[in-house]
Design a protein around this motif. Structure first.
Motif, PDB file in Angstrom:
ATOM      1  N   ILE A  12      -3.140  34.650 -21.440  1.00 48.64           N
ATOM      2  CA  ILE A  12      -2.509  33.231 -21.770  1.00 48.64           C
ATOM      3  C   ILE A  12      -3.508  32.034 -21.418  1.00 48.64           C
ATOM      4  N   ILE A  13      -3.521  31.318 -22.570  1.00 47.99           N
ATOM      5  CA  ILE A  13      -4.561  30.254 -22.071  1.00 47.99           C
ATOM      6  C   ILE A  13      -3.488  28.997 -22.084  1.00 47.99           C
ATOM      7  N   GLY A  14      -3.504  28.534 -20.765  1.00 47.92           N
ATOM      8  CA  GLY A  14      -2.811  27.447 -20.190  1.00 47.92           C
ATOM      9  C   GLY A  14      -1.790  27.789 -19.190  1.00 47.92           C
ATOM     10  N   PRO A  17       4.133  25.052 -17.215  1.00 50.18           N
ATOM     11  CA  PRO A  17       5.315  25.917 -17.122  1.00 50.18           C
ATOM     12  C   PRO A  17       5.803  27.031 -17.921  1.00 50.18           C
ATOM     13  N   VAL A  18       5.110  26.837 -19.315  1.00 50.23           N
ATOM     14  CA  VAL A  18       5.514  27.674 -20.390  1.00 50.23           C
ATOM     15  C   VAL A  18       4.570  28.902 -20.249  1.00 50.23           C
ATOM     16  N   GLY A  19       3.251  28.652 -20.153  1.00 56.29           N
ATOM     17  CA  GLY A  19       2.259  29.388 -19.897  1.00 56.29           C
ATOM     18  C   GLY A  19       2.692  30.591 -18.447  1.00 56.29           C
ATOM     19  N   GLN A  45       1.849  19.571 -17.130  1.00 56.05           N
ATOM     20  CA  GLN A  45       2.072  18.430 -17.137  1.00 56.05           C
ATOM     21  C   GLN A  45       3.353  18.192 -16.166  1.00 56.05           C
ATOM     22  N   VAL A  46       4.056  19.209 -15.862  1.00 60.03           N
ATOM     23  CA  VAL A  46       5.107  18.995 -14.861  1.00 60.03           C
ATOM     24  C   VAL A  46       4.408  18.649 -13.228  1.00 60.03           C
ATOM     25  N   ALA A  47       3.320  19.615 -12.888  1.00 60.66           N
ATOM     26  CA  ALA A  47       2.757  19.404 -11.882  1.00 60.66           C
ATOM     27  C   ALA A  47       1.850  18.200 -11.651  1.00 60.66           C
ATOM     28  N   GLU A  52       7.355  14.715  -8.969  1.00 61.77           N
ATOM     29  CA  GLU A  52       8.318  13.983  -7.913  1.00 61.77           C
ATOM     30  C   GLU A  52       9.709  13.512  -8.883  1.00 61.77           C
ATOM     31  N   LYS A  53       9.389  13.577 -10.327  1.00 63.25           N
ATOM     32  CA  LYS A  53      10.550  13.233 -10.975  1.00 63.25           C
ATOM     33  C   LYS A  53      11.596  14.314 -10.979  1.00 63.25           C
ATOM     34  N   GLN A  54      12.657  13.982 -11.311  1.00 63.31           N
ATOM     35  CA  GLN A  54      13.888  15.042 -11.492  1.00 63.31           C
ATOM     36  C   GLN A  54      14.003  15.434 -12.786  1.00 63.31           C
ATOM     37  N   ILE A  55      14.161  16.628 -12.939  1.00 60.65           N
ATOM     38  CA  ILE A  55      14.188  17.098 -14.446  1.00 60.65           C
ATOM     39  C   ILE A  55      15.683  17.823 -14.379  1.00 60.65           C
ATOM     40  N   TYR A  56      16.528  17.397 -15.463  1.00 61.59           N
ATOM     41  CA  TYR A  56      17.814  17.727 -15.554  1.00 61.59           C
ATOM     42  C   TYR A  56      18.112  18.762 -16.648  1.00 61.59           C
ATOM     43  N   SER A  87      -9.283  26.485 -12.825  1.00 60.60           N
ATOM     44  CA  SER A  87     -10.496  25.620 -13.052  1.00 60.60           C
ATOM     45  C   SER A  87     -11.545  26.291 -14.343  1.00 60.60           C
ATOM     46  N   THR A  88     -10.933  26.877 -15.223  1.00 62.14           N
ATOM     47  CA  THR A  88     -11.648  27.645 -15.943  1.00 62.14           C
ATOM     48  C   THR A  88     -11.066  27.393 -17.530  1.00 62.14           C
ATOM     49  N   ALA A  89     -11.745  26.654 -18.467  1.00 58.66           N
ATOM     50  CA  ALA A  89     -11.310  26.255 -19.677  1.00 58.66           C
ATOM     51  C   ALA A  89     -11.734  27.489 -21.109  1.00 58.66           C
ATOM     52  N   VAL A  90     -10.788  27.469 -21.700  1.00 56.39           N
ATOM     53  CA  VAL A  90     -11.401  28.463 -22.923  1.00 56.39           C
ATOM     54  C   VAL A  90     -11.957  27.541 -23.793  1.00 56.39           C
ATOM     55  N   LYS A  91     -13.260  27.985 -24.307  1.00 51.78           N
ATOM     56  CA  LYS A  91     -13.568  26.774 -25.206  1.00 51.78           C
ATOM     57  C   LYS A  91     -13.765  27.577 -26.817  1.00 51.78           C
ATOM     58  N   VAL A 119      -1.373  25.595 -24.469  1.00 55.80           N
ATOM     59  CA  VAL A 119      -2.287  24.791 -23.905  1.00 55.80           C
ATOM     60  C   VAL A 119      -1.513  23.257 -24.067  1.00 55.80           C
ATOM     61  N   GLY A 120      -0.274  23.258 -24.097  1.00 55.95           N
ATOM     62  CA  GLY A 120       0.630  22.056 -24.220  1.00 55.95           C
ATOM     63  C   GLY A 120      -0.094  21.059 -24.987  1.00 55.95           C
ATOM     64  N   ASN A 121      -0.304  19.877 -24.564  1.00 59.82           N
ATOM     65  CA  ASN A 121      -1.149  18.893 -25.485  1.00 59.82           C
ATOM     66  C   ASN A 121      -2.504  18.979 -25.415  1.00 59.82           C
ATOM     67  N   GLY A 122      -3.105  20.099 -24.665  1.00 64.91           N
ATOM     68  CA  GLY A 122      -4.509  20.235 -24.769  1.00 64.91           C
ATOM     69  C   GLY A 122      -4.982  19.417 -23.275  1.00 64.91           C
ATOM     70  N   ILE A 167      11.287   4.539 -18.978  1.00 67.38           N
ATOM     71  CA  ILE A 167      12.718   4.185 -18.372  1.00 67.38           C
ATOM     72  C   ILE A 167      13.009   5.127 -17.243  1.00 67.38           C
ATOM     73  N   GLU A 168      12.506   6.422 -17.407  1.00 69.89           N
ATOM     74  CA  GLU A 168      12.966   7.400 -16.229  1.00 69.89           C
ATOM     75  C   GLU A 168      12.438   6.796 -14.926  1.00 69.89           C
ATOM     76  N   TRP A 169      10.995   6.494 -15.277  1.00 67.16           N
ATOM     77  CA  TRP A 169      10.250   5.925 -14.279  1.00 67.16           C
ATOM     78  C   TRP A 169      10.849   4.855 -13.379  1.00 67.16           C
ATOM     79  N   ALA A 170      11.191   3.681 -14.479  1.00 64.57           N
ATOM     80  CA  ALA A 170      11.891   2.663 -13.748  1.00 64.57           C
ATOM     81  C   ALA A 170      13.033   2.928 -13.039  1.00 64.57           C
ATOM     82  N   VAL A 293      11.533  21.145 -30.484  1.00 63.05           N
ATOM     83  CA  VAL A 293      11.786  20.160 -29.491  1.00 63.05           C
ATOM     84  C   VAL A 293      10.731  20.473 -28.378  1.00 63.05           C
ATOM     85  N   LYS A 294       9.897  19.440 -28.063  1.00 64.26           N
ATOM     86  CA  LYS A 294       9.053  19.644 -26.921  1.00 64.26           C
ATOM     87  C   LYS A 294       9.745  19.629 -25.592  1.00 64.26           C
ATOM     88  N   LEU A 295      10.304  20.628 -25.100  1.00 65.59           N
ATOM     89  CA  LEU A 295      11.209  20.675 -24.011  1.00 65.59           C
ATOM     90  C   LEU A 295      10.675  21.884 -23.184  1.00 65.59           C
TER      91      LEU A 295
HETATM   92  C1  LIG Z   1       6.603  11.862 -18.033  1.00 70.07           C
HETATM   93  C2  LIG Z   1       7.131  13.123 -18.720  1.00 70.07           C
HETATM   94  C3  LIG Z   1       8.326  13.649 -18.597  1.00 70.07           C
HETATM   95  C4  LIG Z   1       8.962  14.599 -19.015  1.00 70.07           C
HETATM   96  N1  LIG Z   1      10.205  15.107 -18.577  1.00 70.07           N
HETATM   97  C5  LIG Z   1      10.639  16.257 -19.322  1.00 70.07           C
HETATM   98  C6  LIG Z   1      11.971  16.850 -18.771  1.00 70.07           C
HETATM   99  O1  LIG Z   1      12.731  16.108 -17.956  1.00 70.07           O
HETATM  100  N2  LIG Z   1      12.419  17.858 -19.249  1.00 70.07           N
HETATM  101  C7  LIG Z   1      11.677  18.559 -20.293  1.00 70.07           C
HETATM  102  O2  LIG Z   1      12.015  19.676 -20.781  1.00 70.07           O
HETATM  103  N3  LIG Z   1      10.380  18.252 -20.598  1.00 70.07           N
HETATM  104  C8  LIG Z   1      10.047  17.052 -20.294  1.00 70.07           C
HETATM  105  N4  LIG Z   1       8.592  16.749 -20.171  1.00 70.07           N
HETATM  106  C9  LIG Z   1       8.017  17.574 -21.276  1.00 70.07           C
HETATM  107  C10 LIG Z   1       7.172  18.969 -20.584  1.00 70.07           C
HETATM  108  O3  LIG Z   1       6.513  18.578 -19.664  1.00 70.07           O
HETATM  109  C11 LIG Z   1       6.517  19.790 -21.299  1.00 70.07           C
HETATM  110  O4  LIG Z   1       7.581  20.317 -22.652  1.00 70.07           O
HETATM  111  C12 LIG Z   1       6.107  21.008 -20.675  1.00 70.07           C
HETATM  112  O5  LIG Z   1       5.253  20.708 -19.788  1.00 70.07           O
HETATM  113  C13 LIG Z   1       5.563  21.819 -21.893  1.00 70.07           C
HETATM  114  O6  LIG Z   1       4.720  22.980 -21.231  1.00 70.07           O
HETATM  115  P1  LIG Z   1       3.482  23.683 -21.736  1.00 70.07           P
HETATM  116  O7  LIG Z   1       3.345  24.663 -20.735  1.00 70.07           O
HETATM  117  O8  LIG Z   1       3.941  24.000 -23.091  1.00 70.07           O
HETATM  118  O9  LIG Z   1       2.284  22.660 -21.636  1.00 70.07           O
HETATM  119  P2  LIG Z   1       1.739  21.857 -20.570  1.00 70.07           P
HETATM  120  O10 LIG Z   1       2.853  21.577 -19.267  1.00 70.07           O
HETATM  121  O11 LIG Z   1       0.896  20.701 -21.077  1.00 70.07           O
HETATM  122  O12 LIG Z   1       0.700  22.716 -19.911  1.00 70.07           O
HETATM  123  C14 LIG Z   1      -0.576  23.260 -20.836  1.00 70.07           C
HETATM  124  C15 LIG Z   1      -1.584  23.703 -19.644  1.00 70.07           C
HETATM  125  O13 LIG Z   1      -2.858  24.079 -20.425  1.00 70.07           O
HETATM  126  C16 LIG Z   1      -3.919  23.617 -19.947  1.00 70.07           C
HETATM  127  N5  LIG Z   1      -4.972  23.971 -20.974  1.00 70.07           N
HETATM  128  C17 LIG Z   1      -5.184  23.050 -22.033  1.00 70.07           C
HETATM  129  N6  LIG Z   1      -6.197  23.157 -22.633  1.00 70.07           N
HETATM  130  C18 LIG Z   1      -6.666  24.449 -22.027  1.00 70.07           C
HETATM  131  C19 LIG Z   1      -7.989  25.199 -22.213  1.00 70.07           C
HETATM  132  N7  LIG Z   1      -8.823  25.029 -23.267  1.00 70.07           N
HETATM  133  N8  LIG Z   1      -8.118  26.307 -21.404  1.00 70.07           N
HETATM  134  C20 LIG Z   1      -7.319  26.574 -20.462  1.00 70.07           C
HETATM  135  N9  LIG Z   1      -6.303  25.718 -19.971  1.00 70.07           N
HETATM  136  C21 LIG Z   1      -5.975  24.836 -20.957  1.00 70.07           C
HETATM  137  C22 LIG Z   1      -3.741  22.386 -19.411  1.00 70.07           C
HETATM  138  O14 LIG Z   1      -4.484  22.089 -18.369  1.00 70.07           O
HETATM  139  C23 LIG Z   1      -2.093  22.434 -18.837  1.00 70.07           C
HETATM  140  O15 LIG Z   1      -2.142  22.811 -17.582  1.00 70.07           O
HETATM  141  C24 LIG Z   1       8.235  15.644 -19.891  1.00 70.07           C
HETATM  142  C25 LIG Z   1       6.701  15.206 -20.203  1.00 70.07           C
HETATM  143  C26 LIG Z   1       6.348  14.076 -19.561  1.00 70.07           C
HETATM  144  C27 LIG Z   1       4.949  13.720 -20.008  1.00 70.07           C
END
Ligand SMILES: Cc1cc2nc3c(=O)[nH]c(=O)nc-3n(C[C@H](O)[C@H](O)[C@H](O)COP(=O)(O)OP(=O)(O)OC[C@H]3O[C@@H](n4cnc5c(N)ncnc54)[C@H](O)[C@@H]3O)c2cc1C
Length: 328
Positions: A12-14, A17-19, A45-47, A52-56, A87-91, A119-122, A167-170, A293-295
């Motif tokens: 699993i690359i990434g 939370p989902v990975g 992204q979560v960590a 410290e933000k609440q997720i509902y 601390s290892t990125a897949v290239k 990899v989320g948003n990369g 808005i959430e931060w505010a 939906v990106k949740l």
């Molecule tokens: C401010 C903010 C508030 C949010 N609030 C909510 C909320 O209330 N509820 C909700 O459901 N969602 C919320 N989200 C969205 C939620 O955080 C994302 O949907 C979720 O983090 C997606 O998880 P993921 O595991 O797909 O990706 P990510 O959390 O982005 O994790 C991807 C991981 O992959 C790693 N990675 C990337 N490229 C590589 C590579 N080449 N090799 C190795 N590792 C790699 C990254 O370092 C990262 O740790 C929020 C997002 C933000 C920015």
């Protein structure tokens, strides 16, 4: 160092939370799993962006902080002890003639039968203020992440941005800061209706439609000059901290080199989370399909689909169990 000889079932690359959940789930399904994360810590992204933000909207929790959710996920993950590479990125991902893959990482190569891209948003970086300022002000006056809420305690804070997160931060900061301003260049906010409604009933002072024009340091505070949109009117605002929430720029260019079909910077997947390359799946924020939906909750649902499909492909002779009680 990464294990170069072992052939894993699933890599699993990434480690967002989902990975993490996918690695746990694959471990529960008795797969030989490796989880590779480019950052030194798990949680994505979560960590990193909002511990410290609440997720509902995570099933089973009426409210949980990013840090707590990450802790729960890591605790669950350790039940099956997957191989963890931090601390290892897949290239690069190179398909082999026997259908397996060699992954080139920043710490050497590793072999796997199947890949789940999470990899989320990369590699993500915040979209910066388009205003000149002294770089030394970052993390002092100007913040792009609100990692430690305590640093905003009893401070006059301006949040810049008009989306959900701004808005959430505010609203979060309103509870601890002396005064919170929310600056947005449009009259309307893009946030959830409920958040916008909460904002109207809060003490957050809304500055719309204004854009930050310049920043000056005065007596250990930051003086903002705000330009009213489509007008020559200006306003001054003196604050202790500016939290900029203009979204994130993600770098998903690397996915193109991996040969994956992209749709608007995300990996196009089928209903089974399959990409265009056999035995490479994509889940979480990086996966794109109609209605996505990106949740976190959606990603948690996608993980068992990808793991089940991949294991069915790798081991067609094995009947894949469905309910956790029949596996544990
Ligand atoms: C401010 C903010 C508030 C949010 N609030 C909510 C909320 O209330 N509820 C909700 O459901 N969602 C919320 N989200 C969205 C939620 O955080 C994302 O949907 C979720 O983090 C997606 O998880 P993921 O595991 O797909 O990706 P990510 O959390 O982005 O994790 C991807 C991981 O992959 C790693 N990675 C990337 N490229 C590589 C590579 N080449 N090799 C190795 N590792 C790699 C990254 O370092 C990262 O740790 C929020 C997002 C933000 C920015």
């Amino acid at each position: 160092m990464i294990d170069s000889n072992h052939l894993f079932d699933i890599t699993i690359i990434g480690g967002g939370p989902v990975g993490i959940f996918a690695a746990y789930y694959a471990g529960m399904r008795k797969a030989d799993v490796q989880l590779i994360e480019s950052l030194p810590e798990l949680g994505g992204q979560v960590a990193t962006l909002y511990p410290e933000k609440q997720i509902y909207d995570v099933a089973g929790f009426s409210g949980i902080s990013g840090a707590q959710l990450t802790e729960h996920l890591i605790n669950q993950l350790t039940l099956f002890q997957p191989t963890l590479q931090l601390s290892t990125a897949v290239k690069r991902i190179t398909p082999q003639v026997d259908g397996t893959f060699v992954l080139e990482t920043t710490k050497g190569t590793t072999k796997t039968k199947g890949v789940i891209v999470a990899v989320g948003n990369g590699a993500f970086t915040p979209r910066k203020l388009a205003v000149d300022y002294d770089p030394a002000w970052e993390n002092h006056y100007i913040h792009y992440f609100a990692k430690e809420l305590n640093q905003f305690k009893d401070q006059t804070v301006a949040v810049a941005g008009g989306g959900d997160s701004a808005i959430e931060w505010a609203l979060m900061l309103e509870k601890i800061a002396k005064q919170v301003y929310l600056i947005h260049r449009r009259d309307q906010f893009r946030g959830l209706e409920s958040s916008v409604e909460a904002l109207k009933h809060s003490t957050v002072q809304i500055k719309t439609p204004f854009l930050i024009d310049s920043l000056t340091e005065i007596n250990q505070q930051l003086a903002l000059t705000l330009n009213k949109m489509r007008s020559t009117e200006q306003e001054q605002l003196t604050i202790d901290k500016l939290l900029v929430n203009y979204g994130f720029i993600s770098d998903t260019r690397i996915l193109r080199d991996w040969g994956l079909t992209l749709e608007h910077h995300q990996v196009a997947v089928t209903q089974q989370m399959a990409t265009n390359i056999p035995n490479i799946y994509a889940i979480g924020d990086i996966a794109s399909y109609p209605g996505k939906v990106k949740l976190i909750a959606s990603g948690f649902g996608e993980a068992p689909i990808a793991v089940t499909e991949l294991l069915t492909n790798l081991y067609p002779e094995k009947r894949q169990p469905l309910h956790s009680t029949s596996i544990m």
